[in-house]
Structure formats: C-alpha cells, structure tokens
Scaffold this active site. Structure first.
Site, PDB file in Angstrom:
ATOM      1  N   CYS A   9       0.818  -3.902   0.272  1.00  0.00           N
ATOM      2  CA  CYS A   9      -0.255  -3.197   1.067  1.00  0.00           C
ATOM      3  C   CYS A   9      -0.250  -4.241   2.230  1.00  0.00           C
ATOM      4  O   CYS A   9       0.366  -4.789   2.637  1.00  0.00           O
ATOM      5  CB  CYS A   9      -1.167  -2.833   0.373  1.00  0.00           C
ATOM      6  SG  CYS A   9      -2.222  -4.405  -0.208  1.00  0.00           S
ATOM      7  N   CYS A  82      -1.115   1.594   0.164  1.00  0.00           N
ATOM      8  CA  CYS A  82      -2.257   1.527   1.331  1.00  0.00           C
ATOM      9  C   CYS A  82      -2.980   2.795   1.364  1.00  0.00           C
ATOM     10  O   CYS A  82      -2.104   3.927   0.694  1.00  0.00           O
ATOM     11  CB  CYS A  82      -1.631   1.407   2.842  1.00  0.00           C
ATOM     12  SG  CYS A  82      -0.233   0.246   2.522  1.00  0.00           S
ATOM     13  N   CYS A  89       1.301   1.916   6.359  1.00  0.00           N
ATOM     14  CA  CYS A  89       1.924   1.156   5.190  1.00  0.00           C
ATOM     15  C   CYS A  89       3.287   0.492   5.654  1.00  0.00           C
ATOM     16  O   CYS A  89       3.797   0.941   6.574  1.00  0.00           O
ATOM     17  CB  CYS A  89       2.432   2.410   4.117  1.00  0.00           C
ATOM     18  SG  CYS A  89       1.095   2.557   3.359  1.00  0.00           S
TER      19      CYS A  89
END
Length: 134
Positions: A9, A82, A89
C-alpha cells in the site's frame, strides 16, 4: 514450501501491516506474508499495533518499510490494499500475479474504524489469499 505474498500500500503503516500480521497468524502454515509501501512512513500506526497486540498477532519484526527492501524476494502473489478511489496503488516491477483488494485507510479515524478494517480484511482478503496460495 510456503508461498510468499506481499501486501502493498502507500504508507505501510496501517492496512498492509494489519494484513501482514493477520495472514501470518491465520494462514502461517502455508503462506509467509510481508508488507511494504511506496512512501513508507517509517512507523507503524499505534492504533493498528494495539489492535494486533490485543489479538495476539503482533510481532516485533513488523515495521514500515519501503518497496526497495523487498524487491529481490520471489513473491507468488502481490496484493495492493490501497483505496483505489483515493490513492494510486504502487506497481510491483517483477512479473508476478497482482490482485487488488481495496480497503479504506482508518488512519486518523476513531479506534473502532481499525477494528472494522481488520474485520473486512478477514472477510474479504483472507479467503482470496487462501484460495490463491494454500
């Protein structure tokens, strides 16, 4: 032999750390999870850590780290977590299977939001990891 999964993330301080700990605690017999972030914050969110400690899933080795530290690991699966609507991302450069299972970032919100994110990960992310790798 255990399969390797990378949870990716943006900040690697909350969602990806929670997912890493959860996967290692619940699927550790067949999967080894690591997490990373493109703009790693360098610190773990204290609420995320407290939640994982309360569930007995926290390990001192968990820390916020940048993607460069894991680039040489041969991952079987990369999962971006994300919230695609709000964040870009990161892409993992090695050609491995990448899937996206987005979760809203609870950082800065009320403590129960962390628990909600954890529960959603358990319901939505764990079965996918299990199906893909176990």
């Amino acid at each position: 032999m255990k399969k390797n999964v990378l949870i990716l993330c943006t900040g690697n301080s909350c969602r990806s750390i929670m997912a890493e700990a959860m996967i290692n605690a619940k699927l550790g017999d067949c999967v080894h999870a690591q997490s990373s972030g493109v703009k790693a914050s360098g610190k773990v969110n204290p609420h995320a850590k407290a939640l994982l400690e309360s569930k007995g899933e926290w390990k001192d080795e968990y820390h916020s780290k940048v993607i460069e530290t894991v680039l040489d690991t041969p991952f079987d699966l990369v999962v971006t977590v994300c919230d695609a609507a709000k964040e870009t991302c990161p892409m993992f450069p090695k050609a491995v299977k990448t899937i996206h299972v987005g979760f809203e970032d609870p950082s800065g919100k009320a403590e129960e939001e962390y628990e909600k994110t954890y529960d959603r990960m358990e319901k939505e992310l764990l079965p996918i990891i299990k199906k893909e790798l176990c």
